[in-house]
Design a protein around this motif. Structure first.
Motif, PDB file in Angstrom:
ATOM      1  N   PRO A 253     -37.489  -4.778 -40.366  1.00  0.00           N
ATOM      2  CA  PRO A 253     -36.955  -5.488 -41.529  1.00  0.00           C
ATOM      3  C   PRO A 253     -35.540  -5.035 -41.869  1.00  0.00           C
ATOM      4  CG  PRO A 253     -38.393  -3.730 -42.256  1.00  0.00           C
ATOM      5  CD  PRO A 253     -38.484  -3.750 -40.748  1.00  0.00           C
ATOM      6  N   SER A 254     -34.731  -5.969 -42.300  1.00  0.00           N
ATOM      7  CA  SER A 254     -33.393  -5.629 -42.790  1.00  0.00           C
ATOM      8  C   SER A 254     -33.516  -5.216 -44.244  1.00  0.00           C
ATOM      9  CB  SER A 254     -32.448  -6.831 -42.658  1.00  0.00           C
ATOM     10  OG  SER A 254     -32.292  -7.176 -41.303  1.00  0.00           O
ATOM     11  N   ILE A 255     -33.024  -4.029 -44.555  1.00  0.00           N
ATOM     12  CA  ILE A 255     -33.164  -3.470 -45.899  1.00  0.00           C
ATOM     13  C   ILE A 255     -31.782  -3.300 -46.503  1.00  0.00           C
ATOM     14  CG2 ILE A 255     -34.064  -1.558 -47.269  1.00  0.00           C
ATOM     15  CD1 ILE A 255     -35.867  -0.893 -44.858  1.00  0.00           C
ATOM     16  N   SER A 256     -31.576  -3.913 -47.647  1.00  0.00           N
ATOM     17  CA  SER A 256     -30.289  -3.767 -48.333  1.00  0.00           C
ATOM     18  C   SER A 256     -30.550  -3.370 -49.771  1.00  0.00           C
ATOM     19  CB  SER A 256     -29.487  -5.071 -48.278  1.00  0.00           C
ATOM     20  OG  SER A 256     -30.227  -6.119 -48.863  1.00  0.00           O
ATOM     21  N   SER A 257     -29.648  -2.627 -50.342  1.00  0.00           N
ATOM     22  CA  SER A 257     -29.809  -2.168 -51.714  1.00  0.00           C
ATOM     23  C   SER A 257     -28.978  -3.019 -52.665  1.00  0.00           C
ATOM     24  CB  SER A 257     -29.382  -0.698 -51.835  1.00  0.00           C
ATOM     25  OG  SER A 257     -28.058  -0.552 -51.396  1.00  0.00           O
ATOM     26  N   VAL A 258     -29.329  -2.912 -53.940  1.00  0.00           N
ATOM     27  CA  VAL A 258     -28.632  -3.689 -54.960  1.00  0.00           C
ATOM     28  C   VAL A 258     -27.312  -3.008 -55.309  1.00  0.00           C
ATOM     29  CG1 VAL A 258     -28.748  -4.564 -57.313  1.00  0.00           C
ATOM     30  CG2 VAL A 258     -30.805  -4.514 -55.900  1.00  0.00           C
ATOM     31  N   SER A 259     -26.211  -3.619 -54.940  1.00  0.00           N
ATOM     32  CA  SER A 259     -24.898  -3.084 -55.291  1.00  0.00           C
ATOM     33  C   SER A 259     -23.824  -4.109 -54.960  1.00  0.00           C
ATOM     34  CB  SER A 259     -24.625  -1.780 -54.527  1.00  0.00           C
ATOM     35  OG  SER A 259     -23.355  -1.282 -54.848  1.00  0.00           O
ATOM     36  N   ASN A 260     -22.868  -4.239 -55.853  1.00  0.00           N
ATOM     37  CA  ASN A 260     -21.734  -5.137 -55.604  1.00  0.00           C
ATOM     38  C   ASN A 260     -20.588  -4.425 -54.903  1.00  0.00           C
ATOM     39  OD1 ASN A 260     -22.992  -7.329 -56.893  1.00  0.00           O
ATOM     40  ND2 ASN A 260     -22.340  -6.580 -58.914  1.00  0.00           N
ATOM     41  N   ARG A 261     -20.743  -3.131 -54.682  1.00  0.00           N
ATOM     42  CA  ARG A 261     -19.691  -2.363 -54.056  1.00  0.00           C
ATOM     43  C   ARG A 261     -19.804  -2.438 -52.534  1.00  0.00           C
ATOM     44  NH1 ARG A 261     -20.278   3.155 -57.711  1.00  0.00           N
ATOM     45  NH2 ARG A 261     -19.674   2.247 -59.707  1.00  0.00           N
ATOM     46  N   SER A 262     -18.685  -2.238 -51.864  1.00  0.00           N
ATOM     47  CA  SER A 262     -18.686  -2.254 -50.404  1.00  0.00           C
ATOM     48  C   SER A 262     -19.379  -1.011 -49.869  1.00  0.00           C
ATOM     49  CB  SER A 262     -17.247  -2.299 -49.881  1.00  0.00           C
ATOM     50  OG  SER A 262     -16.572  -1.088 -50.183  1.00  0.00           O
ATOM     51  N   ARG A 263     -19.829  -1.096 -48.613  1.00  0.00           N
ATOM     52  CA  ARG A 263     -20.502   0.044 -47.998  1.00  0.00           C
ATOM     53  C   ARG A 263     -19.573   1.251 -47.906  1.00  0.00           C
ATOM     54  NH1 ARG A 263     -23.731  -2.807 -42.905  1.00  0.00           N
ATOM     55  NH2 ARG A 263     -25.412  -3.754 -44.151  1.00  0.00           N
ATOM     56  N   THR A 264     -18.312   0.983 -47.597  1.00  0.00           N
ATOM     57  CA  THR A 264     -17.351   2.083 -47.477  1.00  0.00           C
ATOM     58  C   THR A 264     -17.199   2.811 -48.801  1.00  0.00           C
ATOM     59  OG1 THR A 264     -16.135   0.884 -45.767  1.00  0.00           O
ATOM     60  CG2 THR A 264     -14.997   2.698 -46.864  1.00  0.00           C
ATOM     61  N   HIS A 265     -17.068   2.047 -49.883  1.00  0.00           N
ATOM     62  CA  HIS A 265     -16.933   2.642 -51.205  1.00  0.00           C
ATOM     63  C   HIS A 265     -18.176   3.446 -51.561  1.00  0.00           C
ATOM     64  CE1 HIS A 265     -17.041   2.780 -55.648  1.00  0.00           C
ATOM     65  NE2 HIS A 265     -15.727   2.849 -55.546  1.00  0.00           N
ATOM     66  N   ARG A 266     -19.349   2.908 -51.250  1.00  0.00           N
ATOM     67  CA  ARG A 266     -20.594   3.597 -51.567  1.00  0.00           C
ATOM     68  C   ARG A 266     -20.756   4.864 -50.734  1.00  0.00           C
ATOM     69  NH1 ARG A 266     -25.793   0.403 -51.381  1.00  0.00           N
ATOM     70  NH2 ARG A 266     -26.438   2.215 -52.591  1.00  0.00           N
ATOM     71  N   LEU A 267     -20.362   4.794 -49.468  1.00  0.00           N
ATOM     72  CA  LEU A 267     -20.456   5.984 -48.619  1.00  0.00           C
ATOM     73  C   LEU A 267     -19.582   7.112 -49.153  1.00  0.00           C
ATOM     74  CD1 LEU A 267     -20.451   4.444 -45.021  1.00  0.00           C
ATOM     75  CD2 LEU A 267     -22.302   5.736 -46.087  1.00  0.00           C
ATOM     76  N   ILE A 268     -18.432   6.734 -49.714  1.00  0.00           N
ATOM     77  CA  ILE A 268     -17.518   7.745 -50.245  1.00  0.00           C
ATOM     78  C   ILE A 268     -18.001   8.280 -51.587  1.00  0.00           C
ATOM     79  CG2 ILE A 268     -15.178   8.154 -51.108  1.00  0.00           C
ATOM     80  CD1 ILE A 268     -14.208   6.070 -49.065  1.00  0.00           C
ATOM     81  N   LYS A 269     -18.447   7.372 -52.461  1.00  0.00           N
ATOM     82  CA  LYS A 269     -18.738   7.738 -53.834  1.00  0.00           C
ATOM     83  C   LYS A 269     -20.201   8.106 -54.095  1.00  0.00           C
ATOM     84  CE  LYS A 269     -14.570   6.966 -55.435  1.00  0.00           C
ATOM     85  NZ  LYS A 269     -13.750   8.071 -55.997  1.00  0.00           N
TER      86      LYS A 269
END
Length: 550
Positions: A253-269
């Motif tokens: 299954p493809s699993i995605s989380s609820v967030s409007n931020r980009s993956r790069t931003h989330r990985l950093i922050k």
């Protein structure tokens, strides 16, 4: 995963999945709290985290993204995840069984004889938590598929290795690859199957993969080594892994989380990178020192190892203080300290640590007993592990049936009592013992507790973590198991080597080796006894888990 109203879609098979938050007893005041990521366990004002294991009625949890999964896809998910878990330890079993021949073929120096095995655990152990945190942001499926295909590449590379440096290097990259797959399995299973029989079966089959893979690897390693050659064992692994990896593209299954931020931003922050670096470096240094100790008893007094050990201990002590600082300032925290205050969760982790240390030691020293003491070939030694494999398969099937019917304290305690017999039998075995007496029963009984505990632990831990951090939770669990493997091997190997060395002057070689192995088996007995005490006391308030909920 966007929150939606719970709904039943058209039935396409037995796997009608409603993804619900898996955190039990965490009473949240707002909808935002229910969807927060792993760094959102605020120390200030957060309700106590309790893990309910009794199966009592719990208020309905927020459901997300109802999805139907066909029978064929559900079975493929089970086979795919369990298959790679199986191959993970199968390669190590093949390596141990064929190590003398590999060493002779490619010229591994005696001082590096255990390094192809040690670097695999070292690389995987350092990166499990980091990849677990990353998977919760970029997606468990993407990371799993990437790691699985890399595992194919480096498995082939091991088969093609011509020097000791090459096989050590490729085993290191293989450990990095598997560290992308192991943490994500819990999340992928819980997002594919609802609570109930099918999820229990998936966890049981995935749990069966690791201990069964190692045991069968020992068997196949001996067979391949004495027939077509040890390289073909790895080529066979690569072919199987390629098929599983390709099937996973369709099934997982493809699993995605609820967030409007980009993956790069989330990985950093949103990832506690400093915390990940602290714990990874600490564990990496500790595993390195343990590996050096396993290679040679004389390596422990080395000044460099003592310094590295001291640095590792200091970093491990600093880690919870760093986590506490992060949570107090509402910043990302890799593993919230609050989780360890739950006695059931802590008991599971402690049990898995000692249980895996015991299992790894039994398998390793039983192999040495057959080959170095009784003088058997790799093939003859490997065939003697067939009862080990049969028991492993049987226990996982039975556990999948009983898990929702029998209290987890009963399951884990009874299995721990049975497994406790195995190291006693091997510690008292004679040099020329008939296989059908003590060795047979030791190998037959030894996988019972590890297989039961692995399945129980996966289900309990999946219920203790919310969906958005289940890959990280899987990383924690596998980190504990991997660490137990490394510590168990290092401690028992050092004890065996020390006893053998001090006994070599008055005894012949086989008797001196056997005296050292007896010391190792009694150490394994102490570890298995610790598991018995921890599960009996720590899970005394546990009920049943894995029940289907409406």
């Amino acid at each position: 995963m966007a929150p939606t109203t719970s709904s039943r879609s058209k039935d396409h098979g037995p796997f009608v999945v409603e993804e619900r938050s898996l955190i039990q007893g965490l009473r949240v005041g707002t909808e935002t709290m229910a969807l927060k990521s792993h760094h959102g366990f605020e120390e200030q004002g957060e309700p106590p985290l309790t893990l309910r294991l009794s199966g009592e009625n719990i208020p309905s949890e927020p459901s997300v993204t109802a999805r139907s999964v066909s029978t064929a896809k559900g079975i493929t998910v089970i086979v795919t995840l369990a298959g790679v878990s199986f191959l993970n330890t199968m390669g190590s079993g093949i390596l141990i069984a064929s190590l003398p021949r590999i060493s002779s073929d490619i010229g591994i120096p005696e001082g590096l004889i255990l390094w192809p095995a040690a670097v695999y655990a070292l690389a995987a152990g350092c990166l499990l938590l980091i990849f677990g945190a990353v998977a919760d942001i970029i997606g468990a499926k993407l990371l799993w598929v990437t790691g699985s295909y890399l595992y194919v590449v480096f498995t082939i590379a091991i088969g093609l290795s011509q020097t000791s440096l090459q096989i050590i290097l490729f085993r290191t990259f293989l450990g990095i690859s598997i560290s992308m797959c192991l943490p994500t399995a819990v999340s992928l299973i819980t997002h594919t199957f609802p609570r109930g029989a099918w999820r229990n079966t998936a966890f049981a089959m995935n749990g069966m993969g690791q201990p069964l893979g190692y045991a069968l690897g020992l068997v196949l390693g001996g067979i391949f080594t004495d027939t077509v050659g040890w390289r073909w064992a790895y080529y066979m692994m690569a072919i199987i892994n390629f098929c599983l990896s390709t099937a996973s593209i369709w099934s997982l299954p493809s699993i995605s989380s609820v967030s409007n931020r980009s993956r790069t931003h989330r990985l950093i922050k949103e990832v506690d990178w400093l915390g990940a670096i602290i714990v990874s470096v600490a564990l990496g240094l500790l595993m390195y020192v343990l590996a050096m100790t396993s290679s040679s008893y004389h390596n422990m007094p080395d000044a460099r190892n003592i310094v590295l050990l001291a640095i590792s201990v200091c970093l491990l002590i600093a880690f919870p203080f760093w986590i506490n600082y992060q949570t107090k300032h509402s910043r990302p925290a890799l593993i919230p300290n609050r989780l360890w205050r739950n006695p059931s969760f802590t008991s599971i982790c402690v049990s898995v640590f000692f249980c895996w240390a015991s299992l790894n030691g039994i398998e390793y020293f039983a192999t040495l007993y057959f080959q170095k003491v009784q003088g058997l070939s790799a093939l003859e030694s490997s065939i003697r592990f067939l009862p080990h494999v049969i028991m492993g398969v049987s226990v996982n099937i039975i556990t999948a049936i009983l898990i929702a019917r029998v209290r987890i304290q009963v399951l884990t305690t009874v299995s721990a009592l049975v497994t406790l017999i195995a190291p006693i039998l091997m510690a008292t075995v004679r040099v020329d013992e008939n296989f059908w007496l003590a060795p047979f029963w030791a190998l037959f009984l030894s996988p019972m507790n590890p297989d039961v505990l692995f399945t129980v632990s996966n289900i309990v831990i999946s219920d203790a973590f919310p969906p958005e951090i289940q890959s990280l939770a899987g990383g924690v669990f596998n980190e504990v198991a991997q660490f137990g493997n490394s510590v168990g091997l290092a401690v028992t190997a050092a004890i065996a080597a020390s006893i053998t060395e001090h006994s070599s002057s008055g005894l012949d070689q086989k008797k001196a080796l056997m005296k050292g192995y007896r010391g190792a088996f009694w150490t394994i007995f102490a570890s298995a006894a610790t598991v018995l005490v921890v599960v009996f006391v720590g899970l005394r308030n546990g009920g049943t888990v894995g029940k289907k909920r409406d």
